[in-house]
Design a protein around this motif. Sequence first.
Motif, PDB file in Angstrom:
ATOM      1  N   ILE A 102       0.929  -1.043   0.097  1.00  0.00           N
ATOM      2  CA  ILE A 102      -0.073  -0.109   0.023  1.00  0.00           C
ATOM      3  C   ILE A 102       1.060   1.106   0.006  1.00  0.00           C
ATOM      4  O   ILE A 102       1.491   1.447   1.024  1.00  0.00           O
ATOM      5  CB  ILE A 102      -0.930   0.191   1.345  1.00  0.00           C
ATOM      6  N   PRO A 103       0.868   2.020  -1.050  1.00  0.00           N
ATOM      7  CA  PRO A 103       1.807   3.312  -0.901  1.00  0.00           C
ATOM      8  C   PRO A 103       0.936   4.306  -0.233  1.00  0.00           C
ATOM      9  O   PRO A 103      -0.329   4.368  -0.602  1.00  0.00           O
ATOM     10  CB  PRO A 103       1.686   3.632  -2.472  1.00  0.00           C
ATOM     11  N   VAL A 104       1.538   5.141   0.616  1.00  0.00           N
ATOM     12  CA  VAL A 104       1.148   6.170   1.391  1.00  0.00           C
ATOM     13  C   VAL A 104       2.040   7.538   1.435  1.00  0.00           C
ATOM     14  O   VAL A 104       3.103   7.202   1.373  1.00  0.00           O
ATOM     15  CB  VAL A 104       0.805   5.573   2.837  1.00  0.00           C
ATOM     16  N   GLN A 105       1.357   8.362   1.308  1.00  0.00           N
ATOM     17  CA  GLN A 105       2.237   9.757   1.437  1.00  0.00           C
ATOM     18  C   GLN A 105       1.736  10.471   2.383  1.00  0.00           C
ATOM     19  O   GLN A 105       0.140  10.845   2.513  1.00  0.00           O
ATOM     20  CB  GLN A 105       2.114  10.491  -0.006  1.00  0.00           C
ATOM     21  N   VAL A 106       2.526  11.259   3.133  1.00  0.00           N
ATOM     22  CA  VAL A 106       2.166  12.237   4.248  1.00  0.00           C
ATOM     23  C   VAL A 106       2.955  13.396   3.972  1.00  0.00           C
ATOM     24  O   VAL A 106       4.033  13.569   3.747  1.00  0.00           O
ATOM     25  CB  VAL A 106       2.569  11.620   5.647  1.00  0.00           C
ATOM     26  N   MET A 107       2.156  14.636   4.161  1.00  0.00           N
ATOM     27  CA  MET A 107       2.745  15.798   3.582  1.00  0.00           C
ATOM     28  C   MET A 107       1.980  17.078   4.656  1.00  0.00           C
ATOM     29  O   MET A 107       1.005  16.797   5.108  1.00  0.00           O
ATOM     30  CB  MET A 107       2.572  16.153   2.146  1.00  0.00           C
ATOM     31  N   ASP A 108       2.633  18.205   4.399  1.00  0.00           N
ATOM     32  CA  ASP A 108       2.036  19.415   5.168  1.00  0.00           C
ATOM     33  C   ASP A 108       0.939  19.953   3.833  1.00  0.00           C
ATOM     34  O   ASP A 108       0.824  19.891   2.700  1.00  0.00           O
ATOM     35  CB  ASP A 108       2.952  20.379   5.105  1.00  0.00           C
ATOM     36  N   GLY A 109      -0.122  20.749   4.465  1.00  0.00           N
ATOM     37  CA  GLY A 109      -1.077  21.270   3.948  1.00  0.00           C
ATOM     38  C   GLY A 109      -0.807  22.815   3.362  1.00  0.00           C
ATOM     39  O   GLY A 109      -0.856  23.088   2.301  1.00  0.00           O
ATOM     40  N   ARG A 110      -0.242  23.580   4.513  1.00  0.00           N
ATOM     41  CA  ARG A 110       0.046  24.930   4.495  1.00  0.00           C
ATOM     42  C   ARG A 110       1.143  25.368   4.879  1.00  0.00           C
ATOM     43  O   ARG A 110       1.420  26.574   5.463  1.00  0.00           O
ATOM     44  CB  ARG A 110      -1.284  25.723   5.160  1.00  0.00           C
ATOM     45  N   GLY A 111       2.196  24.427   4.882  1.00  0.00           N
ATOM     46  CA  GLY A 111       3.603  24.690   5.465  1.00  0.00           C
ATOM     47  C   GLY A 111       3.625  25.088   6.902  1.00  0.00           C
ATOM     48  O   GLY A 111       2.514  24.723   7.679  1.00  0.00           O
ATOM     49  N   PRO A 112       4.436  25.948   7.438  1.00  0.00           N
ATOM     50  CA  PRO A 112       4.503  25.893   8.963  1.00  0.00           C
ATOM     51  C   PRO A 112       3.198  27.012   9.466  1.00  0.00           C
ATOM     52  O   PRO A 112       3.103  27.133  10.720  1.00  0.00           O
ATOM     53  CB  PRO A 112       5.560  26.977   9.078  1.00  0.00           C
ATOM     54  N   GLN A 113       2.263  27.411   8.555  1.00  0.00           N
ATOM     55  CA  GLN A 113       1.316  28.250   8.838  1.00  0.00           C
ATOM     56  C   GLN A 113       0.014  27.349   9.218  1.00  0.00           C
ATOM     57  O   GLN A 113      -0.944  28.102   9.660  1.00  0.00           O
ATOM     58  CB  GLN A 113       1.082  29.281   7.892  1.00  0.00           C
ATOM     59  N   GLY A 114      -0.096  26.222   8.914  1.00  0.00           N
ATOM     60  CA  GLY A 114      -1.025  25.289   9.159  1.00  0.00           C
ATOM     61  C   GLY A 114      -1.491  24.487  10.329  1.00  0.00           C
ATOM     62  O   GLY A 114      -0.302  24.334  11.154  1.00  0.00           O
ATOM     63  N   ARG A 115      -2.141  23.613  10.319  1.00  0.00           N
ATOM     64  CA  ARG A 115      -2.435  22.626  11.233  1.00  0.00           C
ATOM     65  C   ARG A 115      -2.674  21.350  10.644  1.00  0.00           C
ATOM     66  O   ARG A 115      -3.192  21.153   9.450  1.00  0.00           O
ATOM     67  CB  ARG A 115      -3.608  22.900  12.136  1.00  0.00           C
ATOM     68  N   GLY A 116      -2.452  20.271  11.146  1.00  0.00           N
ATOM     69  CA  GLY A 116      -2.560  18.660  10.812  1.00  0.00           C
ATOM     70  C   GLY A 116      -1.693  18.557   9.476  1.00  0.00           C
ATOM     71  O   GLY A 116      -0.740  19.187   9.221  1.00  0.00           O
ATOM     72  N   LEU A 117      -1.853  17.245   8.838  1.00  0.00           N
ATOM     73  CA  LEU A 117      -1.329  16.893   7.788  1.00  0.00           C
ATOM     74  C   LEU A 117      -2.290  16.391   6.816  1.00  0.00           C
ATOM     75  O   LEU A 117      -3.341  16.247   6.970  1.00  0.00           O
ATOM     76  CB  LEU A 117      -0.213  15.688   8.452  1.00  0.00           C
ATOM     77  N   ILE A 118      -1.748  16.300   5.523  1.00  0.00           N
ATOM     78  CA  ILE A 118      -2.463  15.559   4.349  1.00  0.00           C
ATOM     79  C   ILE A 118      -2.032  14.180   4.201  1.00  0.00           C
ATOM     80  O   ILE A 118      -0.792  13.925   4.128  1.00  0.00           O
ATOM     81  CB  ILE A 118      -2.534  16.337   3.035  1.00  0.00           C
ATOM     82  N   VAL A 119      -2.911  13.082   4.295  1.00  0.00           N
ATOM     83  CA  VAL A 119      -2.444  11.822   4.006  1.00  0.00           C
ATOM     84  C   VAL A 119      -3.112  11.288   2.724  1.00  0.00           C
ATOM     85  O   VAL A 119      -4.447  11.604   2.296  1.00  0.00           O
ATOM     86  CB  VAL A 119      -3.023  10.982   5.074  1.00  0.00           C
ATOM     87  N   ALA A 120      -2.081  10.708   1.940  1.00  0.00           N
ATOM     88  CA  ALA A 120      -2.782  10.221   0.412  1.00  0.00           C
ATOM     89  C   ALA A 120      -2.409   8.705   0.661  1.00  0.00           C
ATOM     90  O   ALA A 120      -1.153   8.268   1.084  1.00  0.00           O
ATOM     91  CB  ALA A 120      -2.348  10.931  -0.667  1.00  0.00           C
ATOM     92  N   ALA A 121      -3.342   7.915  -0.093  1.00  0.00           N
ATOM     93  CA  ALA A 121      -2.996   6.495  -0.188  1.00  0.00           C
ATOM     94  C   ALA A 121      -3.919   5.843  -1.623  1.00  0.00           C
ATOM     95  O   ALA A 121      -4.569   6.787  -2.128  1.00  0.00           O
ATOM     96  CB  ALA A 121      -3.711   5.630   1.063  1.00  0.00           C
TER      97      ALA A 121
END
Length: 290
Positions: free
Chosen positions: A188-207
């Motif tokens: 299962i390929p998964v990517q975890v990344m920021d959404g708005r850089g250091p100004q944001g909250r949380g993370l974006i996760v893709a699979a």
Amino acid sequence: MRHPPGWHPQEALRSGALCAVCVVGWALLTVGGVGPAAAQTTGGDASLIERYQNERYRALARRHLRQKGTWPAHPPVQLPTPTDSLHLVRPSAPSPTAQLPSFPLDDVRPVRHLEREWFRSRFADAEWAFLGGTADYTFLDTTRTPALRARLQAEFGDPTQTLADAPIEDSLAGRPQFEYWFVVNDSIPVQVMDGRGPQGRGLIVAADRAYRHRLRGLRDTLLAPLQDAALAPHVDYYYDERRRRWYRTGYDGRSFFLTPISRGAIVPGRRPRLDTTRTSDASASSPPSP
């Protein structure tokens, strides 16, 4: 049976006003001891049934006060209020399903920087499904992205890809500050990344799209160790599209920083180096204020 003044059955029948409901309502008023004089206190615009109901409520209230002496008091009920501000409304408690990770993880393999081409080749046909913030106000939704980036560094090491790894001349629109790639359960390929850089909250996760209905459970289980992870020093480049400015951003062991730099200070293909002159024990530091 007493009738109101001016009441004529023939007129009522011709106008259709003499219905079964009115007859029953008037009978209730008469049997219950509430006559026309009492009904007039409720106003002349109310219907016969409404007058009876009002008098009935008053009678029940008087009886309750005689028996109990006071009205029942109930504690206030907190209603969930959707809002983007964490300062004004206390987050609602996460649901039990959000607290219990539900995706079975047999193996988690972080993809290193030099393995990017292998990952792209193996999962070239993957159709990605994305998950951003949820409405449950969990740790992964409300925590500032810089704090999560520091915890990712402590748990998984350096990111798979950052802004420094792609040609700066390319379009910067929508490019994440950092990306962590994983192979979960060997397939299962998964990517975890920021959404708005250091100004944001949380993370974006893709699979892979085949797991889009289980993406929430996959995210919560894969990133559950971050809640207990320390804050590790790190540094990334960040590009603010609105201001059209470059920054060095990260954590030096004591505090989070966001320092503007010139475009000429960036060497294409080379990640920035962390200035550790002020670095102390990261475990004794606290994340940025929410």
